[in-house]
Design an enzyme around this catalytic site. Sequence first.
Site, PDB file in Angstrom:
ATOM      1  N   GLU A  47       0.761  -0.975  -0.031  1.00 51.52           N
ATOM      2  CA  GLU A  47       0.078  -0.011  -0.179  1.00 51.52           C
ATOM      3  C   GLU A  47       1.050   1.197   0.058  1.00 51.52           C
ATOM      4  O   GLU A  47       1.485   1.614   1.055  1.00 51.52           O
ATOM      5  CB  GLU A  47      -0.938   0.043   1.225  1.00 51.52           C
ATOM      6  N   ARG A  51       0.324  10.442   0.665  1.00 47.02           N
ATOM      7  CA  ARG A  51       0.681  11.607   1.529  1.00 47.02           C
ATOM      8  C   ARG A  51       1.877  12.391   1.164  1.00 47.02           C
ATOM      9  O   ARG A  51       2.375  13.266   1.410  1.00 47.02           O
ATOM     10  CB  ARG A  51       1.065  10.805   2.868  1.00 47.02           C
ATOM     11  N   LYS A 135     -11.152  -1.461   6.339  1.00 48.84           N
ATOM     12  CA  LYS A 135      -9.952  -1.459   7.083  1.00 48.84           C
ATOM     13  C   LYS A 135     -10.617  -1.018   8.151  1.00 48.84           C
ATOM     14  O   LYS A 135     -11.178  -0.205   8.459  1.00 48.84           O
ATOM     15  CB  LYS A 135      -9.148  -0.371   6.245  1.00 48.84           C
TER      16      LYS A 135
END
Length: 215
Positions: A47, A51, A135
């Site tokens: 993943e 950001r 998640k």
Amino acid sequence: MTSSAPAAVSVSVLDLAPVVPVVVLEDAADAVPLARALVAGGLPAIEVTLRTAAALDAIRAIASEVPGAVVGSGTVLSPAHVTETVAAGARFLVSPGWTDALLDAMKASGVPFLPGVSTTSEVVALLERGITEMKFFPAEAAGGTAYLKALSAPLPQARFCPTGGVSLASAPSYLALPNVGCVGGSWMVPGDAVAAKDWARVERLAAEASALGRG
């Protein structure tokens, strides 16, 4: 253009490996050697979080140059993020939370996705929409293994990837739960190892994490 389309993930993202590395990259040039080290260590699902400015280029590079990797995008916050990252080669999507607009975009993307939840009501709302894989974030702050264990009896159809504060020490207790398919974490990609380009160390840490799923 068909060659750049992401290949379908044939099994659930939750079942690819016991641990999904959560990667923050400042330099896209590190993406390929880092991904190769993670795959060599037994962690194919990667993943890459959105950001940093390097994230899209990192996803693109891993998708095109590391065939053993199943690269996904994390910190997906908008329909635009969905479109951009799937076009870059993301094969799964992970969000820290969800809205109706974001959920619709993820469902329409054609790739697997894990919308983030931290409350029972959010889980029920997703189940109502036919979504069973999620998640759990931020895992430790939101109640950790005790919370997930409490959810398993009334909501056994929901499966989770807990992420947020999960470590090598705490991962086994999460993975032992019947409603946890895998965990997400960043301990196998420490910032100092990435900065030093110590890919051998990353591979060792990945192998240690991968071994959590054995037996």
